[in-house]
Design an enzyme around this catalytic site. Sequence first.
Site, short mmCIF file in Angstrom:
data_model
loop_
_atom_site.label_atom_id
_atom_site.label_comp_id
_atom_site.label_asym_id
_atom_site.label_seq_id
_atom_site.Cartn_x
_atom_site.Cartn_y
_atom_site.Cartn_z
N GLU A 142 0.83 -1.20 0.00
CA GLU A 142 0.00 0.00 0.00
C GLU A 142 0.87 1.26 0.00
OE1 GLU A 142 -1.84 0.54 3.81
OE2 GLU A 142 -3.22 2.07 3.12
N LYS B 295 -10.29 1.30 0.09
CA LYS B 295 -10.12 1.03 1.52
C LYS B 295 -11.30 1.54 2.34
CE LYS B 295 -6.46 1.73 5.03
NZ LYS B 295 -5.20 2.48 5.26
N CYS C 232 -4.46 -3.02 4.54
CA CYS C 232 -3.90 -2.56 5.81
C CYS C 232 -4.85 -2.67 7.00
CB CYS C 232 -3.40 -1.12 5.62
SG CYS C 232 -2.23 -0.59 6.89
#
Length: 541
Positions: A75, A164, A199
């Site tokens: 990322e 995300k 993440c």
Amino acid sequence: MGVPIWTTLLLLVLSTRKSWQISLPSDPTYQAAIVEFVPSQAATSKMRLKENLAAMTEIIASDQVDGLDILVFPEYVLNNMDMKTYVPDPNDKISPCETTNYDYFLTTLSCAARSRNIYLAINVVEKQLCADSLPEDCDESGMNTYNTNVVFDRRGRVISRYRKSHLYRYEWYNTNVLSKPELATFETDFGVTFGHFICFDMLFYEPALMLVKELNITDIIYPTYWFSELPFLTSVQLQEGWAYSNDVNLLAADSSLPAMQNTGSGIYAGKFGRLTAVIHEEPTTVVLRAEVPKVAYRSQWSPPTTVQPMFVPKLETPRFSRIGLLRDYNVDLFTTKLLDEDFTDISEKVCHGQFCCQFSGKRTFISGSNTLSAYRYRLVAYDGSETTFQQIDPSELGVCAIITCTNADLSSCGRIFPEGVRVGNKYYFNSLNVTGSFRHAERRLIMPSTVDARIMPLSLSQFEFEEIDGDSSTWVSIALTTPNADLLTFGIYANYYSQQGTRHNLDPPNWQSGAYRTAAINVSGGLLIVVLYLSITIFLK
Ligand SMILES: *[C@@H]1O[C@H](CO)[C@@H](O)[C@H](O)[C@H]1NC(C)=O
Ligand SMILES: *[C@@H]1O[C@H](CO)[C@@H](O)[C@H](O)[C@H]1NC(C)=O
Ligand SMILES: *[C@@H]1O[C@H](CO)[C@@H](O)[C@H](O)[C@H]1NC(C)=O
């Protein structure tokens, strides 16, 4: 006469070049690689992007990618907020290599995937015109910004995109989230369907756990820029625990800036443990490859036998001290019991309310020393929802563990001795066993949680993890199967997936974002009840 000789030589060279075969749906495994990657630290955004792109295309062109089916980058190691790119809608199956309406770097990576005939997953800062979207999904400016995974197929076409859902820290200032997290999946020509997320998403139910529990996804791509935290959330520790407990394959690629807490990548095969994993003390770009067993063919696959070196008790063993590490402040809320400096036997029960953890273990003396520092150990128990994930989102946790502290004070637990301090293993554990009964819940993930002085989890051959399901709880035990001298954490970490919302200190127009929504429903529900109550009281009068 020279010409035929040259031709023969050339033919020889060509024919000895290994020709790579892509994996077929009928093959029991596929070839995957992840890159732990040092992002450029150049002065300007443009220079960073140029350097990052050059490093990525060099890796993709290198022989490390020969014969791969799929390659994953971390990322936020490519472009940044100043250099956003449009990303094609995966439904349109657009190849930016053939339709250059996108940023040059996206086009280049699409071409690179096509030229190496691989699936390629990258993460970008995306911009999107949103005037046509639902109002709650569009920024006032008419332009949304997302933290986005992009997957190219072997022809360089964008076949999947994921934005995300659970932003980290200051991302909330300048990044949008969809009002409902999307479940991004894609099929491959080697018979595996992947899901992906990013993440911080790993700690939440939607979409990460939903992919596994509700869509039955068995293979996960995971670009990350992880901020490691002791005792429970260092990078490889969490990745391996998550993959193990879900019994899925996980391809995790982290950025590599260890002093800034970011490092730790790997490829994990669920209950078979890690196929390869690293964590670094110095920034390191490295390609990690593995032959990944397809879940449907697991019975035909035997894990490579790794021989653990024989345990030899040593006063001093290597430890990592140059990785930046956060401290988990939740520990201050736990019920804890400090163990004596020189304990050799543990037989303890520690309870947080009704929730109790059992600890048993034995230590053997290695050797004494006045010049070396030694960690103190604390037993901890917790079951509740006053906790947060790294001060960013509410969490609900169940924890039984033994953790290390640098002194007798609770506030030193989750810290390591700084570089330059010589640490001694005055004792080693012959045995250690932590058990607890974790209440049932619709949303729950119970993970083994271990980490040693090199900030790596113990490998599966070093402990036993057992779960027995009961009427209202699951009895779980984790026990060492080999002696160990440098444990920092050893226990069980259960995520109950808190459904509390948070406003992230954003202004009211932004409260529509997914994370806030659940809280908004709750507030309006509460108001409704108050109004009803008042009306009834007034009516009765
Ligand atoms: C996932 O697997 C379960 C159990 O095998 C099954 O009932 C369910 O329909 C599957 N869901 C999907 C989306 O395939
Ligand atoms: C760990 O301790 C529990 C009792 O608290 C026991 O039932 C279990 O068998 C032990 N596990 C191992 C591997 O020794
Ligand atoms: C509302 O809040 C309560 C606790 O205050 C929580 O248990 C519940 O899950 C919340 N509901 C939603 C939909 O967020």
